[in-house]
Write a protein that holds these residues in place. Structure first.
Motif, PDB file in Angstrom:
ATOM      1  N   PRO A 271       0.832  -1.211   0.000  1.00 54.99           N
ATOM      2  CA  PRO A 271       0.000   0.000   0.000  1.00 54.99           C
ATOM      3  C   PRO A 271       0.864   1.258   0.000  1.00 54.99           C
ATOM      4  N   HIS A 272       0.302   2.345  -0.479  1.00 56.31           N
ATOM      5  CA  HIS A 272       1.051   3.611  -0.603  1.00 56.31           C
ATOM      6  C   HIS A 272       1.630   4.059   0.741  1.00 56.31           C
ATOM      7  N   LYS A 273       0.870   3.897   1.811  1.00 54.01           N
ATOM      8  CA  LYS A 273       1.347   4.348   3.129  1.00 54.01           C
ATOM      9  C   LYS A 273       2.603   3.587   3.549  1.00 54.01           C
ATOM     10  N   ASP A 274       2.684   2.322   3.165  1.00 56.43           N
ATOM     11  CA  ASP A 274       3.879   1.539   3.485  1.00 56.43           C
ATOM     12  C   ASP A 274       5.066   1.979   2.618  1.00 56.43           C
ATOM     13  N   LEU A 275       4.793   2.301   1.364  1.00 65.87           N
ATOM     14  CA  LEU A 275       5.861   2.791   0.493  1.00 65.87           C
ATOM     15  C   LEU A 275       6.453   4.086   1.037  1.00 65.87           C
ATOM     16  N   VAL A 276       5.605   4.950   1.549  1.00 69.04           N
ATOM     17  CA  VAL A 276       6.074   6.209   2.123  1.00 69.04           C
ATOM     18  C   VAL A 276       7.003   5.942   3.301  1.00 69.04           C
ATOM     19  N   LEU A 277       6.632   5.000   4.163  1.00 70.35           N
ATOM     20  CA  LEU A 277       7.470   4.649   5.313  1.00 70.35           C
ATOM     21  C   LEU A 277       8.831   4.108   4.873  1.00 70.35           C
ATOM     22  N   LEU A 278       8.813   3.250   3.858  1.00 74.62           N
ATOM     23  CA  LEU A 278      10.050   2.628   3.398  1.00 74.62           C
ATOM     24  C   LEU A 278      10.957   3.599   2.659  1.00 74.62           C
ATOM     25  N   SER A 279      10.387   4.671   2.160  1.00 78.13           N
ATOM     26  CA  SER A 279      11.158   5.585   1.309  1.00 78.13           C
ATOM     27  C   SER A 279      11.913   6.656   2.078  1.00 78.13           C
ATOM     28  N   GLN A 280      11.788   6.683   3.382  1.00 81.50           N
ATOM     29  CA  GLN A 280      12.317   7.800   4.164  1.00 81.50           C
ATOM     30  C   GLN A 280      13.819   8.017   4.013  1.00 81.50           C
ATOM     31  N   ASN A 281      14.559   6.941   3.830  1.00 82.74           N
ATOM     32  CA  ASN A 281      16.020   7.077   3.721  1.00 82.74           C
ATOM     33  C   ASN A 281      16.539   6.793   2.315  1.00 82.74           C
ATOM     34  N   LEU A 282      15.658   6.840   1.336  1.00 85.49           N
ATOM     35  CA  LEU A 282      16.050   6.557  -0.039  1.00 85.49           C
ATOM     36  C   LEU A 282      16.554   7.819  -0.731  1.00 85.49           C
ATOM     37  N   SER A 283      17.388   7.616  -1.748  1.00 86.10           N
ATOM     38  CA  SER A 283      17.851   8.737  -2.557  1.00 86.10           C
ATOM     39  C   SER A 283      16.707   9.228  -3.448  1.00 86.10           C
ATOM     40  N   GLU A 284      16.908  10.383  -4.053  1.00 88.10           N
ATOM     41  CA  GLU A 284      15.875  10.934  -4.941  1.00 88.10           C
ATOM     42  C   GLU A 284      15.609  10.001  -6.117  1.00 88.10           C
ATOM     43  N   GLN A 285      16.665   9.419  -6.669  1.00 85.81           N
ATOM     44  CA  GLN A 285      16.499   8.509  -7.809  1.00 85.81           C
ATOM     45  C   GLN A 285      15.722   7.255  -7.408  1.00 85.81           C
ATOM     46  N   GLN A 286      16.032   6.713  -6.244  1.00 88.83           N
ATOM     47  CA  GLN A 286      15.303   5.543  -5.769  1.00 88.83           C
ATOM     48  C   GLN A 286      13.829   5.868  -5.557  1.00 88.83           C
ATOM     49  N   GLN A 287      13.556   7.037  -5.008  1.00 95.74           N
ATOM     50  CA  GLN A 287      12.173   7.441  -4.785  1.00 95.74           C
ATOM     51  C   GLN A 287      11.430   7.616  -6.106  1.00 95.74           C
ATOM     52  N   GLN A 288      12.122   8.111  -7.123  1.00104.05           N
ATOM     53  CA  GLN A 288      11.492   8.268  -8.431  1.00104.05           C
ATOM     54  C   GLN A 288      11.114   6.907  -9.020  1.00104.05           C
ATOM     55  N   CYS A 289      11.943   5.898  -8.789  1.00106.04           N
ATOM     56  CA  CYS A 289      11.631   4.544  -9.259  1.00106.04           C
ATOM     57  C   CYS A 289      10.449   3.957  -8.502  1.00106.04           C
ATOM     58  N   LEU A 290      10.312   4.358  -7.253  1.00103.03           N
ATOM     59  CA  LEU A 290       9.252   3.830  -6.399  1.00103.03           C
ATOM     60  C   LEU A 290       7.926   4.543  -6.639  1.00103.03           C
ATOM     61  N   PHE A 291       7.980   5.851  -6.764  1.00100.29           N
ATOM     62  CA  PHE A 291       6.755   6.652  -6.947  1.00100.29           C
ATOM     63  C   PHE A 291       6.654   7.160  -8.385  1.00100.29           C
ATOM     64  N   TRP A 292       7.043   6.328  -9.325  1.00104.50           N
ATOM     65  CA  TRP A 292       7.090   6.684 -10.735  1.00104.50           C
ATOM     66  C   TRP A 292       5.734   7.103 -11.308  1.00104.50           C
ATOM     67  N   GLN A 293       4.646   6.585 -10.725  1.00106.97           N
ATOM     68  CA  GLN A 293       3.316   6.862 -11.277  1.00106.97           C
ATOM     69  C   GLN A 293       2.914   8.333 -11.163  1.00106.97           C
ATOM     70  N   LYS A 294       3.612   9.059 -10.293  1.00104.47           N
ATOM     71  CA  LYS A 294       3.318  10.498 -10.171  1.00104.47           C
ATOM     72  C   LYS A 294       3.626  11.249 -11.465  1.00104.47           C
TER      73      LYS A 294
END
Length: 297
Positions: A271-294
């Motif tokens: 779920p999106h809320k879990d992705l947000v929790l997991l993304s807290q220490n990710l780089s910008e590029q990693q976050q873009q791969c994770l939240f690509w649908q934006k």
């Protein structure tokens, strides 16, 4: 009713995409996108470039966690072993059930599993294969039941999500021919088989497949625990061979470009809320791969 509507919609979209004019325009847009992204591909080692070329040419590359040498693989295996114990204790198997997936709460108890798929080196390898900005769809922790059921992903198919789909599969127990290896038909033969079957999408029974190609051409990815399979599942016929001797435990990490061919095939493992929790220490590029649908194009 919703599932029926989704299937009908997929068929309609597939038919539209097969219209020559529509297909031609899509091909042009795709080639332009690939050309425009060439200068933005990340720098990778010669060994990783060779791995990418093998995937492109053969459709599958078999390696191991040890050979990849990614430091977080130790945490991946420790977490996977703990989760395997919980998965093995699940005896509530329904009739015609062939796979048990780890639940979202179970994956969140072991975040190292999901996060391994966002290792920068892996993302760089995937991007060089796909040749476009990539989308990470998450990790699927699977226990495939040892039975002879030939249904679902145990049937031959080509993944329809995108022009290029890459899956990284990690074996968590020793997999021989009777433990349900990932099987595929080499890329050059896949094209001929697809033409013979007039294949567009969907599942093919093994008995039907054997009418157009000998099983001697099947390739089984066998290996010990820790084996890693890179598979271009959008370009090869593949299946999970039904395990018979023992259950198969694997983790699938799924990637496509961000230019999805069919939005109906978008799947998220958490779920999106879990992705947000997991993304807290990710780089910008990693976050873009994770939240690509934006920024879906």
């Amino acid at each position: 009713m919703h599932m029926v509507w989704q299937k009908i919609r997929r068929r309609v979209i597939k038919k539209i995409n097969q219209i020559p004019f529509v297909q031609h325009q899509a091909d042009i847009a795709y080639q332009i996108a690939v050309e425009n992204h060439k200068n933005y591909l990340p720098t990778i080692s010669q060994d990783d470039l060779k791995l990418v070329e093998k995937i492109k040419n053969e459709g599958v590359v078999i390696t191991s966690l040890d050979d990849l040498g990614i430091l977080s693989s130790l945490q991946l295996i420790d977490s996977a072993k703990n989760l395997m114990v919980k998965m093995a204790a699940n005896n509530s198997i329904e009739k015609n059930q062939f796979v048990i997936h780890a639940t979202s709460p179970q994956l969140m108890e072991h975040p190292q599993i999901f996060l391994w798929g966002l290792e920068q080196r892996l993302l760089n390898i995937v991007e060089h294969y796909i040749e476009l900005p990539i989308a990470y769809h998450g990790a699927y922790f699977r226990r495939d039941i040892a039975n002879k059921l030939e249904i679902g992903s145990r049937l031959w198919h080509i993944d329809p999500e995108d022009r290029k789909v890459l899956k990284i599969i990690v074996y968590l127990n020793d997999i021989g021919e009777s433990e349900g290896p990932f099987q595929y038909i080499p890329q050059p033969l896949t094209a001929k088989v697809a033409q013979s079957l007039k294949y567009t999408y969907g599942y093919i029974k093994n008995s039907t497949m054997q009418k157009v190609i000998s099983p001697t051409h099947y390739r089984s990815c066998i290996g010990n625990s820790g084996t890693v399979v890179f598979a271009s599942t959008g370009n090869i016929f593949h299946r999970g061979k039904p395990p018979e001797a023992s259950d198969r435990y694997t983790i699938f990490f799924d990637y496509t470009s961000r230019r999805k061919q069919d939005l109906n095939y978008i799947n998220f493992t958490l779920p999106h809320k879990d992705l947000v929790l997991l993304s807290q220490n990710l780089s910008e590029q990693q976050q873009q791969c994770l939240f690509w649908q934006k920024n879906l194009k």
